[in-house]
Design a protein around this motif. Structure first.
Motif, PDB file in Angstrom:
ATOM      1  N   ALA A   1     -10.217   3.203   6.776  1.00  0.00           N
ATOM      2  CA  ALA A   1      -9.708   1.831   6.641  1.00  0.00           C
ATOM      3  C   ALA A   1      -8.261   1.848   6.169  1.00  0.00           C
ATOM      4  CB  ALA A   1     -10.577   1.028   5.675  1.00  0.00           C
ATOM      5  N   ALA A   2      -7.930   2.788   5.279  1.00  0.00           N
ATOM      6  CA  ALA A   2      -6.548   2.896   4.795  1.00  0.00           C
ATOM      7  C   ALA A   2      -5.611   3.252   5.948  1.00  0.00           C
ATOM      8  CB  ALA A   2      -6.451   3.948   3.686  1.00  0.00           C
ATOM      9  N   ALA A   3      -6.040   4.165   6.806  1.00  0.00           N
ATOM     10  CA  ALA A   3      -5.211   4.551   7.956  1.00  0.00           C
ATOM     11  C   ALA A   3      -5.017   3.367   8.901  1.00  0.00           C
ATOM     12  CB  ALA A   3      -5.857   5.723   8.699  1.00  0.00           C
TER      13      ALA A   3
ATOM     14  N   TYR B   1       7.039  -2.388  -7.105  1.00  0.00           N
ATOM     15  CA  TYR B   1       5.867  -3.180  -6.743  1.00  0.00           C
ATOM     16  C   TYR B   1       5.708  -3.238  -5.224  1.00  0.00           C
ATOM     17  CZ  TYR B   1       5.278  -5.091 -11.436  1.00  0.00           C
ATOM     18  OH  TYR B   1       5.050  -5.242 -12.777  1.00  0.00           O
ATOM     19  N   VAL B   2       4.468  -3.163  -4.767  1.00  0.00           N
ATOM     20  CA  VAL B   2       4.122  -3.435  -3.376  1.00  0.00           C
ATOM     21  C   VAL B   2       3.026  -4.486  -3.413  1.00  0.00           C
ATOM     22  CG1 VAL B   2       4.802  -1.186  -2.458  1.00  0.00           C
ATOM     23  CG2 VAL B   2       2.469  -1.529  -3.255  1.00  0.00           C
ATOM     24  N   ASN B   3       2.860  -5.206  -2.304  1.00  0.00           N
ATOM     25  CA  ASN B   3       1.856  -6.266  -2.322  1.00  0.00           C
ATOM     26  C   ASN B   3       1.162  -6.382  -0.983  1.00  0.00           C
ATOM     27  OD1 ASN B   3       3.308  -8.188  -0.570  1.00  0.00           O
ATOM     28  ND2 ASN B   3       4.761  -8.267  -2.254  1.00  0.00           N
ATOM     29  N   GLY B   4       0.100  -7.197  -0.981  1.00  0.00           N
ATOM     30  CA  GLY B   4      -0.629  -7.476   0.244  1.00  0.00           C
ATOM     31  C   GLY B   4      -1.246  -6.241   0.868  1.00  0.00           C
ATOM     32  N   CYS B   5      -1.017  -6.072   2.144  1.00  0.00           N
ATOM     33  CA  CYS B   5      -1.593  -4.975   2.912  1.00  0.00           C
ATOM     34  C   CYS B   5      -1.152  -3.610   2.355  1.00  0.00           C
ATOM     35  CB  CYS B   5      -1.197  -5.116   4.375  1.00  0.00           C
ATOM     36  SG  CYS B   5      -2.015  -3.957   5.475  1.00  0.00           S
ATOM     37  N   ASP B   6       0.093  -3.502   1.937  1.00  0.00           N
ATOM     38  CA  ASP B   6       0.591  -2.232   1.393  1.00  0.00           C
ATOM     39  C   ASP B   6      -0.121  -1.866   0.090  1.00  0.00           C
ATOM     40  OD1 ASP B   6       2.385  -1.926   3.504  1.00  0.00           O
ATOM     41  OD2 ASP B   6       3.931  -3.079   2.466  1.00  0.00           O
ATOM     42  N   SER B   7      -0.466  -2.865  -0.701  1.00  0.00           N
ATOM     43  CA  SER B   7      -1.213  -2.620  -1.922  1.00  0.00           C
ATOM     44  C   SER B   7      -2.633  -2.161  -1.614  1.00  0.00           C
ATOM     45  CB  SER B   7      -1.240  -3.888  -2.777  1.00  0.00           C
ATOM     46  OG  SER B   7      -1.825  -3.633  -4.019  1.00  0.00           O
ATOM     47  N   LEU B   8      -3.250  -2.767  -0.613  1.00  0.00           N
ATOM     48  CA  LEU B   8      -4.591  -2.334  -0.203  1.00  0.00           C
ATOM     49  C   LEU B   8      -4.575  -0.898   0.289  1.00  0.00           C
ATOM     50  CD1 LEU B   8      -5.997  -5.486   1.627  1.00  0.00           C
ATOM     51  CD2 LEU B   8      -6.506  -4.667  -0.675  1.00  0.00           C
ATOM     52  N   VAL B   9      -3.529  -0.521   1.021  1.00  0.00           N
ATOM     53  CA  VAL B   9      -3.402   0.860   1.493  1.00  0.00           C
ATOM     54  C   VAL B   9      -3.331   1.810   0.294  1.00  0.00           C
ATOM     55  CG1 VAL B   9      -1.893   2.503   2.688  1.00  0.00           C
ATOM     56  CG2 VAL B   9      -2.375   0.276   3.714  1.00  0.00           C
ATOM     57  N   GLN B  10      -2.563   1.456  -0.721  1.00  0.00           N
ATOM     58  CA  GLN B  10      -2.471   2.297  -1.924  1.00  0.00           C
ATOM     59  C   GLN B  10      -3.833   2.474  -2.573  1.00  0.00           C
ATOM     60  OE1 GLN B  10       0.233   0.985  -4.917  1.00  0.00           O
ATOM     61  NE2 GLN B  10       1.864   2.253  -4.120  1.00  0.00           N
ATOM     62  N   ILE B  11      -4.586   1.392  -2.713  1.00  0.00           N
ATOM     63  CA  ILE B  11      -5.895   1.454  -3.364  1.00  0.00           C
ATOM     64  C   ILE B  11      -6.879   2.250  -2.508  1.00  0.00           C
ATOM     65  CG2 ILE B  11      -7.876   0.072  -4.102  1.00  0.00           C
ATOM     66  CD1 ILE B  11      -5.762  -2.143  -4.825  1.00  0.00           C
ATOM     67  N   MET B  12      -6.951   1.942  -1.224  1.00  0.00           N
ATOM     68  CA  MET B  12      -7.914   2.609  -0.347  1.00  0.00           C
ATOM     69  C   MET B  12      -7.615   4.098  -0.171  1.00  0.00           C
ATOM     70  SD  MET B  12      -8.895  -0.208   2.570  1.00  0.00           S
ATOM     71  CE  MET B  12      -7.232  -0.593   3.076  1.00  0.00           C
ATOM     72  N   SER B  13      -6.352   4.479  -0.264  1.00  0.00           N
ATOM     73  CA  SER B  13      -6.013   5.894  -0.079  1.00  0.00           C
ATOM     74  C   SER B  13      -6.500   6.764  -1.238  1.00  0.00           C
ATOM     75  CB  SER B  13      -4.505   6.057   0.099  1.00  0.00           C
ATOM     76  OG  SER B  13      -3.825   5.733  -1.091  1.00  0.00           O
ATOM     77  N   ARG B  14      -6.936   6.158  -2.324  1.00  0.00           N
ATOM     78  CA  ARG B  14      -7.451   6.903  -3.461  1.00  0.00           C
ATOM     79  C   ARG B  14      -8.974   7.033  -3.454  1.00  0.00           C
ATOM     80  NH1 ARG B  14      -2.681   5.027  -4.381  1.00  0.00           N
ATOM     81  NH2 ARG B  14      -1.269   5.904  -5.925  1.00  0.00           N
ATOM     82  N   VAL B  15      -9.624   6.400  -2.468  1.00  0.00           N
ATOM     83  CA  VAL B  15     -11.081   6.464  -2.348  1.00  0.00           C
ATOM     84  C   VAL B  15     -11.404   7.134  -1.005  1.00  0.00           C
ATOM     85  CG1 VAL B  15     -13.211   5.111  -2.287  1.00  0.00           C
ATOM     86  CG2 VAL B  15     -11.268   4.313  -3.670  1.00  0.00           C
ATOM     87  N   PRO B  16     -11.897   8.371  -1.029  1.00  0.00           N
ATOM     88  CA  PRO B  16     -12.106   9.112   0.220  1.00  0.00           C
ATOM     89  C   PRO B  16     -12.924   8.368   1.274  1.00  0.00           C
ATOM     90  CG  PRO B  16     -12.313  10.594  -1.634  1.00  0.00           C
ATOM     91  CD  PRO B  16     -12.187   9.202  -2.203  1.00  0.00           C
TER      92      PRO B  16
END
Length: 105
Positions: free
Chosen positions: A55-57, A35-50
Motif C-alpha cells: 500500500a505504501a508503494a 513536516y509532510v502531510n496527506g498522502c506523503d504522511s501516510l507513505v511515511q507511516i505505512m513504510s514502517r509497517v511491513p
C-alpha cells in the motif's frame, strides 16, 4: 513513531497551523524535521509497517504522479467519525445503519 493528538499538540513553530492539522494528517520527517502531510504522511507511516509496504508503494506512486494529494483530500473531506464518549441514542441508531455522522470543523 510517536503519535500525538492534534488537539493537544503544541504549535510552537509557524510550520503548521491547527486548521491544517484538521484538514490533513501531518508527520515530521526524522531526518531534517520537515513536516509532510496527506498522502506523503501516510507513505511515511505505512513504510514502517511491513504488511503495509504494498500500500505504501501504491500511495508513493500516486503521490509522484500527482494524484495522491487530491485523492487524499477527497477521502479526508468525506470522513465520518464519532467522538469517543459523545454518542447519544440518535448516534447509536445511525451507527446501526452504517452512517456515524460528519463532524463539522
Amino acid at each position: 513513531m510517536d503519535f500525538q493528538s492534534l488537539w493537544t499538540f503544541p504549535l510552537d513553530d509557524e510550520a503548521v497551523t491547527r486548521e491544517e492539522l484538521q484538514r490533513r494528517i501531518h508527520s515530521r520527517r526524522l531526518s531534517g524535521g520537515a513536516y509532510v502531510n496527506g498522502c506523503d504522511s501516510l507513505v511515511q507511516i505505512m513504510s514502517r509497517v511491513p504488511l503495509l509496504w504494498p500500500a505504501a508503494a501504491f500511495c508513493w506512486l500516486l503521490s509522484r504522479l500527482g494524484a495522491g494529494q487530491p485523492l487524499y483530500d477527497v477521502i479526508a473531506r468525506n470522513r465520518h467519525f464519532v467522538p469517543v464518549g459523545q454518542c447519544d441514542l440518535t448516534c447509536r441508531e445511525a451507527q446501526k445503519t452504517g452512517f456515524a455522522g460528519k463532524e463539522e470543523v
